[in-house]
Enzyme design. Structure first.
Site, PDB file in Angstrom:
ATOM      1  N   GLY A   1      30.045  40.349  25.793  1.00 17.67           N
ATOM      2  CA  GLY A   1      28.855  41.157  25.560  1.00 17.67           C
ATOM      3  C   GLY A   1      29.197  42.521  24.987  1.00 17.67           C
TER       4      GLY A   1
ATOM      5  N   ARG B   1      43.305  52.047  21.109  1.00 20.98           N
ATOM      6  CA  ARG B   1      42.035  52.411  20.474  1.00 20.98           C
ATOM      7  C   ARG B   1      42.138  53.865  20.027  1.00 20.98           C
ATOM      8  NH1 ARG B   1      38.145  49.760  25.010  1.00 20.98           N
ATOM      9  NH2 ARG B   1      36.486  50.550  23.694  1.00 20.98           N
TER      10      ARG B   1
ATOM     11  N   ASP C   1      34.179  36.619  34.926  1.00 19.89           N
ATOM     12  CA  ASP C   1      34.170  37.260  36.239  1.00 19.89           C
ATOM     13  C   ASP C   1      32.823  37.869  36.607  1.00 19.89           C
ATOM     14  OD1 ASP C   1      35.188  40.682  35.821  1.00 19.89           O
ATOM     15  OD2 ASP C   1      34.322  39.336  34.339  1.00 19.89           O
TER      16      ASP C   1
ATOM     17  N   ASP D   1      35.609  35.330  28.783  1.00 20.31           N
ATOM     18  CA  ASP D   1      34.974  36.643  28.742  1.00 20.31           C
ATOM     19  C   ASP D   1      36.075  37.677  28.496  1.00 20.31           C
ATOM     20  OD1 ASP D   1      33.045  38.684  29.152  1.00 20.31           O
ATOM     21  OD2 ASP D   1      33.704  38.887  31.225  1.00 20.31           O
TER      22      ASP D   1
END
EC number: 7.6.2.1
Length: 1196
Positions: free
Chosen positions: A683, A602, A824, A400
């Site tokens: 996700g 970013r 997690d 993840d």
């Protein structure tokens, strides 16, 4: 009792009718009970008091060896067959079953405790017109419940009303999708009007018709019927179990799905009984051993029949046959007698020893202080004790992103204003200085509204702003105005920001600290404190963000009447809309953006434009017409936005760091060197996942190409995957190369393996969730697997929990490789359960992943120690143990086989019965356990120094069917020496006093002593790491053997238990003869010398990676860890997109006339916290390339 019935029904194959549609009525329990919907209790445990014994025994006897020993026990109860007492099998079998049952019971008790902890949480339920505190497990479908701020959502609810304006609630969905930014849900107006009026809510009798329970987190379809009117329901009106209510004083919801029917539990996957590949291999080997045992017994039974016909009749005068027993029946009984005598080829102590070794290696993980995280007081934990050795064979890691690779902390790191870069420190020589915890921070005490947690180090930026630099002030003014953040002031000067994206919160906080404090907003205005002066801007319009625009703008009027458009967005989008006068500044800013992207930051570009009053009036009129149009509303608004967002003037760029956990890049580098492939399944959206890929060095500029699969149709996905594959491997076949084989017990399981294809260069693959849904379909999944496995790095973004599990299962099924999943959050549970090994990180997203995992710890960087040290050692120890254990037991048993040819195939044992009983339980148990618990080829630092040491485990080189056959051949040779050398040496031999020693008892003593000495010397050869414990076990076992032998062969034991100890005087009469000791020495030499010679030649001609590293260890000391240096600057032409929210922004909400209502101030939690993070304790390791030939395991 209900669970017992359900278990029985499952065993009997009963299935419930699938639900097609859910119908429920609020506040009507009798009506809803008639549908027999599941209540809100969850159950992850496997047993209860009634089912434990039968189910556990059923599981244990599925292990072939246990069933075999049960069969042996029944055989030993037959007097005509058995030559050994029944308790020699019964006691060890009961011991093994008891140990396993206690361990399984302990694991299940922990599951029961976690279930009870969740089921017994309290929540307010509206029952009979009043609120009552009920346990979660007692909540039923159709109940109305009241939730308060920071409470977990009890079940899947239809939101009815809330304390917030417009019936909004804010929820954190980290347990579901891993995202920590808040989501907004909104109730229907018709239900929101009830507010918190208990009488109105108690009288609510709406009927809900909706979809049946399913695992789709992002979709919900249903209708609410109230007072004859029907209202549509969608996902925005539903609160899912696993979410947490944030920044909302209270809300009421109607329970739609409970317990196992909730979307969280539907996504959690089935709990499977995990077994290691060595377990599966041992089952197959045990089956082969049974076949081999049957073959040996058949040969000896035939031999008995022949002997009985030819020679047996001569002995009937001394040993008359029992009535009715002829040669054929004698042969049949002999077959079963030899099954008992030769059963030590599969000793039951093997399984006891395996469990002890696994338990010991689990304790090493629990006790490892280098995997302890002091900040949260979290040690590493081996939650399952049966999978340790598989940690040494991992080929694929599925990770993840949020909370696993990252800390969920966004920081304003650097910025470029008017062509000047801020945020870096340089020394007097102009060299870049690394920023550490000890670096001096900026002092913001001059700004009373500053956030004390904000950290920045470059003094020049603060000086520039405070000196009144217009560009710098415009830069931070834009950050303070252009956003959808909602502020809350707990008390004067204490501001808390509620942001749709953590990045947006970080930027507004940066503006706040540099003197431009976003203070409050109304639908028509934004109030900012600029350098201590309160300024209110009129908010004319919000041009909101979406995934196509990739930018956001606001139009404001300053107090002096100036109209300005402020815009921020992805550089590629904003650059297209800049005025030509900005070309020079654009070049300089582009250079800074490349540097920021090279650092994995970013980035975001900021620009502005002054507007004319007359043009603005006209534009607002057309904007109003477009926003109220019934047809083509979105297209008309986009045209208006495009029109006004032109000829912008560039201000600069920001760089936000999505902070990685400490040591993540070094860990990924080490695991990659160990030939482990890492896939990221998240996700989160594509830009965010891509940024982290670059930050972790999983994606690199030097990669030949990074493919992005984002098509919205099955045909489009297939075309993109095929194009990528053809680019990587132009000469490759269109169809995948498949190898079909049979595996498993009795070879009934068919397996298909997709072979790896050679690719020149490194490639990356990024695939979106909607594309992945098509790619996982039956006709495309092999294409996906081929393409993904050609790439060095694979990142799947916007994936659902179920898709994560499907990707893992795809690799498991068609690559036949050992997989590990690490996460997690609750959204990672299905992936953790699907992989061979599940690792949970006890982070910020709850304990759901940890509770479902096999191993857990607090930081991703500990994964390299878990695999490269504990995993590799566990695999090495287990393989050594199995090779040695099979060697010593086959050697022990083969001597019986050779002796059969000299005892008339009568199933007489060659050894004393007491030696047979204690050989595995006493004489050889501790030395092999000592090796299996303490042995290591090299220490942990050398394991990090050479990660290539890990690769033999991935290839099953240390223990396989070939290694097993080599063990048998080695045992066969040793048994020949151990039988025929003592037999020949003692044949016709006399003692010093002329008495005969060539009797059965003396030969048995000599053979068993030779055997014990040889297997102990062999163990010494196999041991690489000696400890005091090993030495004690080794010499202690030999001492115990001689002590017990002299005791049970003594006169006293014979007089007390005459029938049990017949070898009276044998030890003292044999072991005082020099020729007996000479025979022991000669036998040992002939058994061990060929092994030493073979190993010496093999190391000289075909050294393995282990041999080379061990040689290096002897020659040189381990170098000290490399001092930490500032990372080399990497210039990149790739700019990371700003992480706006995945969905439409809050623009409509913040300009709503009703979004701000007067309500009392109340305490709310801080949304953006920043914790000081120490540098990784694991320093980057030296890495040396060692060339090696293809290696095979060897076990002579």
């Amino acid at each position: 009792m209900g669970s017992a019935v359900s278990n029985v029904s499952q065993l009997c194959g009963a299935e419930s009718t699938p639900e097609e549609e859910r119908n429920l009525r609020a506040n009507d329990r009798p009506s809803n009970r008639s549908y027999q919907y599941a209540n809100n209790a969850i159950k992850t445990s496997k047993y209860n008091l009634l089912t434990f014994l039968p189910l556990n025994l059923f599981e244990q006897f599925r292990r072939l060896a246990n069933a075999y020993f049960l069969f042996l026990l029944f055989l030993q109860l037959i007097p005509q067959v058995s030559s050994l007492s029944w308790f020699t099998t019964a006691v060890p079998l009961l011991l093994v079953l008891s140990i396993s049952a206690v361990k399984d019971a302990s694991d299940d008790i922990n599951r029961h405790r976690s279930d009870n902890q969740v089921n017994n949480r309290r929540v307010d339920v509206l029952v009979d017109g009043e609120l009552r505190s009920e346990k979660w497990m007692n909540v039923q479908v159709g109940d109305i419940i009241r939730l308060e701020n920071n409470q977990f959502v009890t079940a899947d609810l239809l939101l009815l009303s809330s304390s917030e304006p417009l019936n909004l609630v804010y929820v954190e969905t980290a347990e579901l999708d891993g995202e920590t930014n808040l989501k907004v849900k909104q109730a229907l107006t018709v239900t929101g009007e009830m507010g918190d009026g208990i009488d109105e809510l108690a009288g609510f009798n709406g009927e809900v018709r909706c979809e049946p329970p399913n695992n789709r987190l992002d979709k919900f379809k249903g209708t609410l019927t109230l007072h004859g009117q029907t209202y549509a329901l969608d996902n925005d009106k539903v609160l899912l179990r696993g979410c947490t209510l944030r920044n909302t004083e209270w809300c009421f919801g109607l329970v739609i799905f409970g317990g196992p029917d909730t979307k969280l539990m539907q996504n959690s996957g089935k709990t499977t009984f995990k077994r290691t590949s060595i377990d599966h291999l041992m089952n197959v080997l045990v089956l082969c051993i049974f076949g081999f045992l049957a073959f040996m017994c058949t040969v000896l039974a035939i031999g008995n029949a022949i002997w009985e016909v030819r020679e047996g009749s001569l002995f009937t005068a001394f040993l008359p046959r029992e009535p009715g027993v002829d040669a054929a029946l004698s042969s049949f009984l002999t077959f079963w007698s030899y099954v008992i005598v030769l059963n030590t080829v599969v000793p039951i102590s093997l399984y006891v020893s395996v469990e002890i070794i696994r338990l010991g290696n689990s304790f090493y993980i629990d006790w490892d202080r280098k995997m302890y995280y002091p900040k949260s007081d979290t040690p590493a934990q081996a939650r399952t004790t049966t999978l340790n050795e598989e940690l040494g064979q991992i080929k694929y890691i599925f990770s993840d992103k949020t909370g696993t690779l990252t800390q969920n902390v966004m920081t304003f790191n650097k910025c470029s204003i008017n062509g000047k870069c801020y945020g870096e420190l340089f020394d007097f020589a102009g060299q870049r200085v690394e920023i550490t915890e000890k670096t001096e921070r900026l002092d913001f005490t001059w700004n009373k509204l500053a956030d004390a947690k904000f950290i920045f180090h470059d003094h020049s930026l603060q000086e520039t702003v405070r000196e009144g630099n217009l560009q710098a002030q415009a830069f931070f003014r834009l950050l303070a105005l252009c956003h959808t953040v909602m502020p809350e002031e707990k008390k004067e000067g204490e501001l808390y920001y509620q942001a749709q994206s953590p990045d947006e919160g970080a930027l507004v906080t940066a503006a706040r600290n540099f003197g431009f404090v976003f203070r409050s907003r109304t639908p028509e205005s934004i109030t900012v404190v600029e350098m201590g002066r309160r300024v209110t801007y009129e908010l004319m319009a919000v041009l909101d963000f979406n995934n196509v625009r990739k930018r956001m703008s606001v139009i404001v009027r300053s107090p002096d009447g100036q109209l300005t458009l402020f815009c921020k967005g992805a550089d590629t989008i904003v650059y297209e809309r800049l005025h030509k006068s900005c070309d020079r500044l654009k070049e300089v800013t582009t250079g800074h953006l490349n540097e920021y992207a090279g650092d994995g930051l970013r980035t975001l570009v900021l620009a502005y434009k002054d507007l004319d009053e007359g043009y603005m009036d006209e534009w607002r009129r057309r904007h109003h017409e477009a926003s109220t149009a019934m047809d083509g509303r979105e297209e008309r608004l986009d045209e208006l936005y495009e029109e006004i967002e032109k000829d912008l003037l560039l201000l600069g760029a920001t760089a936000v760091e999505d902070k990685l956990q400490d040591g993540v890049p070094q860990t990924i580098e080490q695991l990659t060197k160990a030939d482990i492939k890492i896939w990221v399944l998240t996700g989160d959206k594509q830009e965010t996942a891509e940024n982290i890929g670059y930050s972790c060095n999983m994606l690199r500029e030097e990669m030949k190409e990074i493919f992005v699969v984002a098509a919205n149709t099955a045909e489009g996905v297939k075309e993109e995957l095929q194009n990528a594959r053809r680019k990587m491997c132009p000469e490759g076949a269109e169809e995948p190369s498949m190898v079909q084989a049979r595996a498993g017990l009795f070879w009934i399981h068919k397996s298909e393996t997709v072979l790896d294809e050679k690719v020149d260069g490194d490639y990356g693959l990024i695939i979106n969730g909607h594309s992945l849904a098509f790619a996982l379909e039956k006709d495309l999944r092999l294409e996906l697997l081929r393409t993904a496995c050609m790439c060095q790095t694979v990142i799947c973004c916007r994936v659902t929990p179920l898709q994560k599990a499907q990707v893992v299962q795809l690799v498991k099924k068609y690559k036949q490789a050992i997989t590990l999943a690490i996460g997690d959050g609750a959204n990672d549970v299905s992936m953790i359960k699907a992989a061979h090994i599940g690792v949970g990180i006890s982070g910020q997203e709850g304990m759901q992943a940890v509770l479902s995992s096999d191993f857990s710890f607090a930081q991703f960087r500990y994964l390299q120690r878990l695999l490269l040290v504990h995993g590799r050692w566990s695999y090495l120890r287990m393989c050594k143990f199995l090779r040695y254990f099979f060697y010593k037991n086959f050697t022990f048993t083969f001597v019986h086989f050779w002796y059969a040819f000299f005892c008339g195939f009568s199933a007489q044992t060659v050894y004393d019965e007491w030696f047979i009983t204690m050989y595995n339980l006493v004489y050889t148990a501790l030395p092999v356990l000592g090796m299996s618990l303490f042995d290591q080829d090299v220490n942990d630092r050398w394991s990090f120094q050479y990660p290539q040491l890990y690769s033999p485990g991935q290839l099953n080189l240390y223990f396989s069917k070939k290694a097993f056959v080599r063990c048998m051949m080695h045992s066969c040779y040793s048994s020949l020496v151990l039988f025929f050398i003592p037999w020949a040496a003692i044949y016709d031999t006399v003692r010093d006093d002329g008495k005969d020693v060539a009797d059965y008892q003396s030969f048995a003593l000599l053979a068993q002593t030779c055997l014990l000495v040889v297997v102990n010397i062999q163990l010494c050869l196999d041991t690489h790491y000696w400890t005091a414990v090993n030495q004690f076990f080794m010499w202690g076992s030999l001492a115990v053997y001689f002590a017990i032998t002299f005791t049970i062969y003594s006169n006293g034991m014979f007089f007390i238990f005459t029938s049990s100890f017949p070898f009276v005087g044998t030890a003292r009469n044999s072991l005082n003869q020099p020729n007996v000791w000479l025979t022991i020495f000669l036998t040992s030499l002939l058994c061990i010398l060929p092994v030493v010679a073979f190993r010496f030649i093999l190391i000289q001609l075909r050294p393995t990676i282990n041999d080379k590293v061990r040689h290096k260890v002897q020659k040189e000391a381990l170098p000290a860890p490399t001092p930490r240096r500032p990372p080399a600057r990497r210039i990149s032409t790739r700019r990371s997109g700003y992480a706006f929210s995945h969905s439409q922004g809050y623009g409509d909400l913040v300009t709503s006339r009703r979004f701000l209502l007067k309500r009392p101030l109340r305490s709310r939690p801080v949304l953006f916290t920043q914790t000081d993070s120490p540098l990784a304790q694991n320093q980057p390791q030296h890495y040396r390339t060692i060339t090696e030939e293809p290696e095979e395991s060897r076990s002579p």
